[in-house]
Design an enzyme around this catalytic site. Structure first.
Site, PDB file in Angstrom:
ATOM      1  N   ASN A  17      11.936 -16.876   5.692  1.00  0.00           N
ATOM      2  CA  ASN A  17      10.934 -16.269   6.584  1.00  0.00           C
ATOM      3  C   ASN A  17      10.315 -15.027   5.956  1.00  0.00           C
ATOM      4  O   ASN A  17       9.110 -14.786   6.086  1.00  0.00           O
ATOM      5  CB  ASN A  17      11.567 -15.923   7.932  1.00  0.00           C
ATOM      6  CG  ASN A  17      11.704 -17.141   8.824  1.00  0.00           C
ATOM      7  OD1 ASN A  17      10.720 -17.630   9.360  1.00  0.00           O
ATOM      8  ND2 ASN A  17      12.918 -17.645   8.962  1.00  0.00           N
ATOM      9  N   LYS A  94      23.299  -8.798  11.658  1.00  0.00           N
ATOM     10  CA  LYS A  94      24.006  -7.646  12.213  1.00  0.00           C
ATOM     11  C   LYS A  94      23.227  -7.078  13.399  1.00  0.00           C
ATOM     12  O   LYS A  94      22.003  -7.114  13.417  1.00  0.00           O
ATOM     13  CB  LYS A  94      24.147  -6.591  11.113  1.00  0.00           C
ATOM     14  CG  LYS A  94      25.141  -5.528  11.456  1.00  0.00           C
ATOM     15  CD  LYS A  94      25.576  -4.805  10.203  1.00  0.00           C
ATOM     16  CE  LYS A  94      26.246  -3.493  10.518  1.00  0.00           C
ATOM     17  NZ  LYS A  94      27.070  -3.456  11.700  1.00  0.00           N
ATOM     18  N   ASN A 110      12.056 -10.409  16.284  1.00  0.00           N
ATOM     19  CA  ASN A 110      13.111 -11.258  15.718  1.00  0.00           C
ATOM     20  C   ASN A 110      12.665 -12.712  15.819  1.00  0.00           C
ATOM     21  O   ASN A 110      11.974 -13.097  16.756  1.00  0.00           O
ATOM     22  CB  ASN A 110      14.401 -11.060  16.532  1.00  0.00           C
ATOM     23  CG  ASN A 110      15.554 -11.901  16.018  1.00  0.00           C
ATOM     24  OD1 ASN A 110      15.791 -11.983  14.806  1.00  0.00           O
ATOM     25  ND2 ASN A 110      16.278 -12.546  16.920  1.00  0.00           N
ATOM     26  N   HIS A 112      14.169 -16.504  16.208  1.00  0.00           N
ATOM     27  CA  HIS A 112      15.413 -17.191  16.585  1.00  0.00           C
ATOM     28  C   HIS A 112      15.155 -18.694  16.587  1.00  0.00           C
ATOM     29  O   HIS A 112      14.135 -19.147  17.119  1.00  0.00           O
ATOM     30  CB  HIS A 112      15.888 -16.714  17.965  1.00  0.00           C
ATOM     31  CG  HIS A 112      17.214 -17.287  18.325  1.00  0.00           C
ATOM     32  ND1 HIS A 112      18.394 -16.796  17.812  1.00  0.00           N
ATOM     33  CD2 HIS A 112      17.551 -18.351  19.109  1.00  0.00           C
ATOM     34  CE1 HIS A 112      19.402 -17.521  18.273  1.00  0.00           C
ATOM     35  NE2 HIS A 112      18.920 -18.469  19.062  1.00  0.00           N
ATOM     36  N   ASP A 153      19.152 -11.470  21.288  1.00  0.00           N
ATOM     37  CA  ASP A 153      18.221 -12.564  21.604  1.00  0.00           C
ATOM     38  C   ASP A 153      17.669 -12.496  23.025  1.00  0.00           C
ATOM     39  O   ASP A 153      17.376 -13.528  23.636  1.00  0.00           O
ATOM     40  CB  ASP A 153      18.917 -13.944  21.404  1.00  0.00           C
ATOM     41  CG  ASP A 153      19.413 -14.126  19.986  1.00  0.00           C
ATOM     42  OD1 ASP A 153      18.780 -13.587  19.062  1.00  0.00           O
ATOM     43  OD2 ASP A 153      20.444 -14.795  19.808  1.00  0.00           O
ATOM     44  N   GLU A 182       9.263 -21.958  12.283  1.00  0.00           N
ATOM     45  CA  GLU A 182       9.465 -20.521  12.093  1.00  0.00           C
ATOM     46  C   GLU A 182       8.459 -19.953  11.102  1.00  0.00           C
ATOM     47  O   GLU A 182       7.901 -18.877  11.308  1.00  0.00           O
ATOM     48  CB  GLU A 182      10.885 -20.248  11.582  1.00  0.00           C
ATOM     49  CG  GLU A 182      11.954 -20.604  12.583  1.00  0.00           C
ATOM     50  CD  GLU A 182      13.351 -20.260  12.084  1.00  0.00           C
ATOM     51  OE1 GLU A 182      13.489 -19.314  11.302  1.00  0.00           O
ATOM     52  OE2 GLU A 182      14.306 -20.950  12.475  1.00  0.00           O
TER      53      GLU A 182
END
Ligand code: GRF
Length: 212
Positions: A17, A94, A110, A112, A153, A182
């Site tokens: 990504n 992390k 983020n 996911h 998340d 993604e």
């Protein structure tokens, strides 16, 4: 013309990504610049990519700074020096310390590999997500880009794209197809943020303009 946004990418692993975002910047599709890669894993492939492309990087070993507040202060210092506008978590395993989250409110996204809120939260990462999708006989898999808050998340979703799960699918095949998704939606959201085309209304992100 807007100034290019200064981006920090956090990655623990392969960094596909990270590479996808970098390539779109090089192609002139994203008005941004990756100023730093942060990793908790010194053998991450993402670091090799950063080195090969002259991107500054820092490895922050979780065993060295165990205290979350101190860890956060250290990160904030690095991010301040690099004058970071946007943080992209691209496969970072992390937890981000809460002082970093409050300092960079609505500036951390983020990616996911599931259709959140399904299959999100602690323990849902990598193949575990795709295995769970198959085991629970879901009709759709997919990926989500969301803003980050203090819960894994959990922050507001800004974009999702789904794919149909076929009878012939395995966790591995789902993983490959979701990764393609993604690589489309994460750079797209980075691009929109760099254009100031994601705004917040009632604490929820809204994408301005068409999907292109
Ligand atoms: C992706 O599946 C992403 O959704 C998850 O971690 C994986 C990272 O892949 N958060 P890569 O390192 O970008 O290839």
């Amino acid at each position: 013309m807007l100034d290019p946004k200064r981006i920090a990418v956090f990655a623990s692993g392969t960094g596909s990504n990270f590479t996808a975002i970098f390539n779109q910047i090089i192609d002139g599709k994203i008005n941004g610049v990756i100023k730093i890669l942060i990793s908790d894993n010194s053998s991450a492939k993402a670091i090799e990519f950063a080195k090969a492309n002259n991107i500054n990087y820092k490895v922050i070993d979780k065993d060295i700074i165990r205290d979350s507040k101190l860890h956060g202060e250290f990160l904030i210092e690095i991010l301040k020096i690099a004058k970071i506008d946007l943080i992209v978590l691209a496969g970072y395993l992390k937890m981000i310390p809460s002082n970093v989250i409050s300092r960079y409110k609505n500036k951390i996204i983020n990616i996911h590999p599931s259709l959140l809120p399904k299959f999100g939260g602690k323990g849902f990462y990598g193949m575990k997500v795709h295995r769970a999708v198959i085991d629970s006989k879901e009709s759709f898999a997919g990926a989500s880009v969301h803003f980050v808050d203090e819960v894994y998340d959990n922050g507001p979703i800004v974009m999702q794209e789904k794919i149909k799960v076929l009878d012939s699918d395995t966790p591995e095949s789902i993983s490959r197809k979701v990764l393609e998704v993604e690589h489309r939606i994460l750079p797209y959201i980075v691009k929109k943020i760099c254009l100031n085309e994601i705004i917040f209304e009632n604490n929820l992100p809204v994408i301005i303009g068409d999907y292109k």
